[in-house]
Design a protein around this motif. Sequence first.
Motif, PDB file in Angstrom:
ATOM      1  N   LEU A 282      29.024  42.484  42.217  1.00 17.36           N
ATOM      2  CA  LEU A 282      30.377  42.881  41.837  1.00 17.36           C
ATOM      3  C   LEU A 282      31.378  41.996  42.576  1.00 17.36           C
ATOM      4  O   LEU A 282      31.304  41.849  43.800  1.00 17.36           O
ATOM      5  N   ASP A 283      32.298  41.420  41.820  1.00 13.91           N
ATOM      6  CA  ASP A 283      33.237  40.450  42.368  1.00 13.91           C
ATOM      7  C   ASP A 283      34.669  40.952  42.202  1.00 13.91           C
ATOM      8  O   ASP A 283      35.287  40.730  41.151  1.00 13.91           O
ATOM      9  N   PRO A 284      35.213  41.641  43.215  1.00 15.51           N
ATOM     10  CA  PRO A 284      36.619  42.048  43.140  1.00 15.51           C
ATOM     11  C   PRO A 284      37.510  40.820  43.267  1.00 15.51           C
ATOM     12  O   PRO A 284      37.499  40.140  44.293  1.00 15.51           O
ATOM     13  N   GLY A 285      38.273  40.519  42.224  1.00 16.28           N
ATOM     14  CA  GLY A 285      39.068  39.301  42.221  1.00 16.28           C
ATOM     15  C   GLY A 285      40.107  39.246  43.334  1.00 16.28           C
ATOM     16  O   GLY A 285      40.604  40.276  43.799  1.00 16.28           O
ATOM     17  N   HIS A 286      40.398  38.021  43.776  1.00 16.66           N
ATOM     18  CA  HIS A 286      41.449  37.738  44.753  1.00 16.66           C
ATOM     19  C   HIS A 286      41.076  38.340  46.125  1.00 16.66           C
ATOM     20  O   HIS A 286      39.914  38.525  46.416  1.00 16.66           O
ATOM     21  N   GLY A 287      42.079  38.619  46.962  1.00 17.25           N
ATOM     22  CA  GLY A 287      41.813  39.122  48.301  1.00 17.25           C
ATOM     23  C   GLY A 287      42.453  38.256  49.377  1.00 17.25           C
ATOM     24  O   GLY A 287      42.640  37.056  49.202  1.00 17.25           O
ATOM     25  N   GLY A 288      42.783  38.880  50.506  1.00 15.09           N
ATOM     26  CA  GLY A 288      43.410  38.155  51.595  1.00 15.09           C
ATOM     27  C   GLY A 288      44.769  37.620  51.196  1.00 15.09           C
ATOM     28  O   GLY A 288      45.596  38.326  50.613  1.00 15.09           O
ATOM     29  N   GLN A 289      44.985  36.334  51.499  1.00 10.34           N
ATOM     30  CA  GLN A 289      46.273  35.719  51.160  1.00 10.34           C
ATOM     31  C   GLN A 289      46.462  35.528  49.662  1.00 10.34           C
ATOM     32  O   GLN A 289      47.576  35.263  49.198  1.00 10.34           O
ATOM     33  N   ASP A 290      45.377  35.660  48.900  1.00 15.04           N
ATOM     34  CA  ASP A 290      45.450  35.552  47.441  1.00 15.04           C
ATOM     35  C   ASP A 290      45.593  36.954  46.868  1.00 15.04           C
ATOM     36  O   ASP A 290      44.611  37.675  46.678  1.00 15.04           O
ATOM     37  N   SER A 291      46.824  37.350  46.582  1.00 18.93           N
ATOM     38  CA  SER A 291      47.076  38.721  46.128  1.00 18.93           C
ATOM     39  C   SER A 291      46.848  38.906  44.640  1.00 18.93           C
ATOM     40  O   SER A 291      46.724  40.023  44.156  1.00 18.93           O
ATOM     41  N   GLY A 292      46.776  37.804  43.888  1.00 23.49           N
ATOM     42  CA  GLY A 292      46.681  37.923  42.444  1.00 23.49           C
ATOM     43  C   GLY A 292      48.023  38.308  41.864  1.00 23.49           C
ATOM     44  O   GLY A 292      49.080  38.022  42.439  1.00 23.49           O
ATOM     45  N   ALA A 293      48.001  38.987  40.739  1.00 25.93           N
ATOM     46  CA  ALA A 293      49.254  39.411  40.103  1.00 25.93           C
ATOM     47  C   ALA A 293      49.941  40.471  40.957  1.00 25.93           C
ATOM     48  O   ALA A 293      49.282  41.298  41.600  1.00 25.93           O
ATOM     49  N   MET A 294      51.276  40.431  40.981  1.00 26.71           N
ATOM     50  CA  MET A 294      52.063  41.393  41.752  1.00 26.71           C
ATOM     51  C   MET A 294      53.169  41.969  40.881  1.00 26.71           C
ATOM     52  O   MET A 294      53.897  41.220  40.217  1.00 26.71           O
ATOM     53  N   VAL A 295      53.261  43.285  40.873  1.00 29.63           N
ATOM     54  CA  VAL A 295      54.347  43.962  40.170  1.00 29.63           C
ATOM     55  C   VAL A 295      54.853  45.068  41.087  1.00 29.63           C
ATOM     56  O   VAL A 295      54.149  46.052  41.332  1.00 29.63           O
ATOM     57  N   GLY A 296      56.072  44.877  41.608  1.00 30.38           N
ATOM     58  CA  GLY A 296      56.592  45.850  42.551  1.00 30.38           C
ATOM     59  C   GLY A 296      55.718  45.872  43.797  1.00 30.38           C
ATOM     60  O   GLY A 296      55.415  44.858  44.403  1.00 30.38           O
ATOM     61  N   GLY A 297      55.243  47.035  44.155  1.00 31.35           N
ATOM     62  CA  GLY A 297      54.363  47.148  45.319  1.00 31.35           C
ATOM     63  C   GLY A 297      52.899  47.186  44.952  1.00 31.35           C
ATOM     64  O   GLY A 297      52.041  47.443  45.812  1.00 31.35           O
ATOM     65  N   ILE A 298      52.571  46.937  43.696  1.00 30.17           N
ATOM     66  CA  ILE A 298      51.179  46.976  43.235  1.00 30.17           C
ATOM     67  C   ILE A 298      50.602  45.565  43.222  1.00 30.17           C
ATOM     68  O   ILE A 298      51.173  44.660  42.593  1.00 30.17           O
ATOM     69  N   LEU A 299      49.492  45.392  43.901  1.00 39.99           N
ATOM     70  CA  LEU A 299      48.837  44.089  44.000  1.00 39.99           C
ATOM     71  C   LEU A 299      47.511  44.118  43.252  1.00 39.99           C
ATOM     72  O   LEU A 299      46.737  45.084  43.385  1.00 39.99           O
ATOM     73  N   GLU A 300      47.258  43.050  42.517  1.00 41.68           N
ATOM     74  CA  GLU A 300      46.001  42.965  41.770  1.00 41.68           C
ATOM     75  C   GLU A 300      44.797  43.067  42.697  1.00 41.68           C
ATOM     76  O   GLU A 300      43.799  43.712  42.368  1.00 41.68           O
ATOM     77  N   LYS A 301      44.853  42.428  43.871  1.00 40.32           N
ATOM     78  CA  LYS A 301      43.701  42.415  44.777  1.00 40.32           C
ATOM     79  C   LYS A 301      43.297  43.826  45.210  1.00 40.32           C
ATOM     80  O   LYS A 301      42.117  44.096  45.449  1.00 40.32           O
ATOM     81  N   ASP A 302      44.288  44.735  45.320  1.00 42.82           N
ATOM     82  CA  ASP A 302      43.976  46.117  45.707  1.00 42.82           C
ATOM     83  C   ASP A 302      43.310  46.871  44.557  1.00 42.82           C
ATOM     84  O   ASP A 302      42.361  47.648  44.773  1.00 42.82           O
ATOM     85  N   LEU A 303      43.785  46.643  43.352  1.00 42.98           N
ATOM     86  CA  LEU A 303      43.199  47.316  42.194  1.00 42.98           C
ATOM     87  C   LEU A 303      41.768  46.844  41.945  1.00 42.98           C
ATOM     88  O   LEU A 303      40.882  47.656  41.630  1.00 42.98           O
ATOM     89  N   THR A 304      41.543  45.535  42.074  1.00 44.45           N
ATOM     90  CA  THR A 304      40.193  45.021  41.807  1.00 44.45           C
ATOM     91  C   THR A 304      39.183  45.579  42.813  1.00 44.45           C
ATOM     92  O   THR A 304      38.063  45.922  42.438  1.00 44.45           O
ATOM     93  N   LEU A 305      39.592  45.663  44.077  1.00 49.03           N
ATOM     94  CA  LEU A 305      38.680  46.201  45.090  1.00 49.03           C
ATOM     95  C   LEU A 305      38.410  47.683  44.849  1.00 49.03           C
ATOM     96  O   LEU A 305      37.270  48.155  44.968  1.00 49.03           O
ATOM     97  N   ASP A 306      39.458  48.427  44.492  1.00 49.25           N
ATOM     98  CA  ASP A 306      39.309  49.856  44.230  1.00 49.25           C
ATOM     99  C   ASP A 306      38.332  50.097  43.086  1.00 49.25           C
ATOM    100  O   ASP A 306      37.401  50.920  43.194  1.00 49.25           O
ATOM    101  N   VAL A 307      38.504  49.382  41.976  1.00 48.03           N
ATOM    102  CA  VAL A 307      37.625  49.565  40.820  1.00 48.03           C
ATOM    103  C   VAL A 307      36.204  49.105  41.138  1.00 48.03           C
ATOM    104  O   VAL A 307      35.224  49.768  40.767  1.00 48.03           O
ATOM    105  N   ALA A 308      36.060  47.975  41.839  1.00 53.26           N
ATOM    106  CA  ALA A 308      34.725  47.476  42.191  1.00 53.26           C
ATOM    107  C   ALA A 308      33.978  48.483  43.058  1.00 53.26           C
ATOM    108  O   ALA A 308      32.769  48.689  42.881  1.00 53.26           O
TER     109      ALA A 308
END
Length: 268
Positions: A57-83
Amino acid sequence: MFGGRIRMPRWMQNIVAWMGLLLMLTSFAWLQWTSKPAVATRAHAHLVQEPFPVVVLDPGHGGQDSGAMVGGILEKDLTLDVAQRVDRLLQSQGLATVMTRVGDSYVSLADRASLTNRVPDCVLVSIHFNEGNKPVSSGVETYYADHQTPAGRLIISWLPFLQRIAAEAPNLESQSLAGFIQEALVARTKAVNRGTKAEQYFVITNVRHPAVLVEGGFLTNKEDIARLSSVEYREQIAAAIAEGIIRYRELLKQRPTTLAVTESGGAE
């Protein structure tokens, strides 16, 4: 008479010894002649190939690479949560899992592919969320690499001309896995079905196992981001990914593999 026993002459002892040896040889030859020979024959048996035991399982992005950002929601947090949710669901089904990252750390694309290639028999699912130029863009989609580059030739993926030269047979395994996951995503989330698509993304191109990349919604779409803010919705995305993997694995179990086997004529 000597000590109550008759002493046999040496010449007679030699004759008896030779006769005993001859009898042993004759008996051995007779057994070899009369016993049923265990002839090895070639036969075709339809055996079921054991499917992959591990899911990377590969949660996209992470660390300094946040991925897409909308407001306070970061893609890297969502990918890790789902993974992490997929990880739990797969383990409950008896499948082993490997995570390319387990926290908010940066892992290069090359390291993600390299980790996957070190696993002998697995599939890879990379988890991401979309951003679009148009706020009306919505839905889920699953990508597979039309052709995968053999391990050790990562540089080819950056050179389209060389990539076309190195291309092998169409990647039907990854395409099939993508289809099962996409179908489950649409059924569980009721999101817009953007289908399965072939794309040479680095992490799914440079692995030697079936590999897909899931885009679980658009962070630039108000409806999608509202759904993704829900724990229950993210759980449904994870359940869909796990379901797709399990269904693909069941398909592999049902595929007969014709093998040549050796049968012995004797009973064990």
